[in-house]
Design a protein around this motif. Sequence first.
Motif, short mmCIF file in Angstrom:
data_model
loop_
_atom_site.label_atom_id
_atom_site.label_comp_id
_atom_site.label_asym_id
_atom_site.label_seq_id
_atom_site.Cartn_x
_atom_site.Cartn_y
_atom_site.Cartn_z
N ALA A 78 0.83 -1.21 0.00
CA ALA A 78 0.00 0.00 0.00
C ALA A 78 0.86 1.26 0.00
O ALA A 78 0.55 2.23 -0.70
CB ALA A 78 -0.93 -0.01 1.20
N LEU A 81 2.40 1.74 -3.49
CA LEU A 81 1.38 2.25 -4.42
C LEU A 81 1.02 3.70 -4.12
O LEU A 81 0.88 4.52 -5.04
CB LEU A 81 0.12 1.38 -4.35
CG LEU A 81 0.20 0.03 -5.05
CD1 LEU A 81 -1.04 -0.80 -4.74
CD2 LEU A 81 0.34 0.22 -6.54
N LYS A 121 -6.09 6.78 -5.28
CA LYS A 121 -5.07 6.54 -4.26
C LYS A 121 -5.73 6.35 -2.89
O LYS A 121 -5.41 5.41 -2.16
CB LYS A 121 -4.11 7.73 -4.25
CG LYS A 121 -2.98 7.63 -3.30
CD LYS A 121 -1.97 8.74 -3.53
CE LYS A 121 -2.55 10.10 -3.38
NZ LYS A 121 -1.52 11.16 -3.41
N ASN A 123 -8.87 5.46 -2.29
CA ASN A 123 -9.67 4.23 -2.31
C ASN A 123 -8.79 2.98 -2.21
O ASN A 123 -9.19 1.99 -1.58
CB ASN A 123 -10.52 4.16 -3.59
CG ASN A 123 -11.73 5.06 -3.51
OD1 ASN A 123 -12.19 5.39 -2.43
ND2 ASN A 123 -12.24 5.47 -4.65
N LEU A 124 -7.63 3.00 -2.81
CA LEU A 124 -6.71 1.86 -2.68
C LEU A 124 -6.31 1.64 -1.23
O LEU A 124 -6.30 0.51 -0.75
CB LEU A 124 -5.45 2.09 -3.53
CG LEU A 124 -5.54 1.72 -4.99
CD1 LEU A 124 -4.30 2.19 -5.73
CD2 LEU A 124 -5.73 0.24 -5.17
#
Length: 175
Positions: A78, A81, A121, A123-124
């Motif tokens: 996470a 990303l 971003k 939401n990820l």
Amino acid sequence: MTASNSIEIKESLEKKPKMGIWDRVIEILGFSSLILLWVMTYYFQHLGAEAVPEGYNFFENPSEYWASNMTYSIPIIATILFFGITLYNQTPRISEYTIQNQPEKVDTLIRINAKLWRWIKFNLIIMFILIEYFSFHSGSGFGTGIPTWFIIVFPVLLFAPIIYLFMEFAKTQVD
């Protein structure tokens, strides 16, 4: 596209779009969510480590205990990303659009694109938080699994902002 339009588009790309108040709120929420993910992981790892019996080895004795050795893989992915998307979103890339760009619409397109990446971003990170939460509670026996209301609410929360931003993008193309 004429040469003057091309020059105007390049000039628009050189200046960074200004962030509005809601953009800053989403950025702060995203970064706070990333910190929450790390805190949750640390907490769950220590809570789960207390439940694991002495001499337990995940790779030799698989059982109902969750893999405390694999706990930090979710926040590491996470974080990579999150910061990767942040770096990607630093420079506008209007040439990636498959549409004919008009100079007066370039700023709007860049702003909508930046908002879309911020929402993705955020939401990820929320998805990774939920994966961490439900995997711990389901796999460790501390919870009952995914609630039924969540199956309806989560997709709405996840996709509603993205659909809204795609509609905003489409409106700029119609004008």
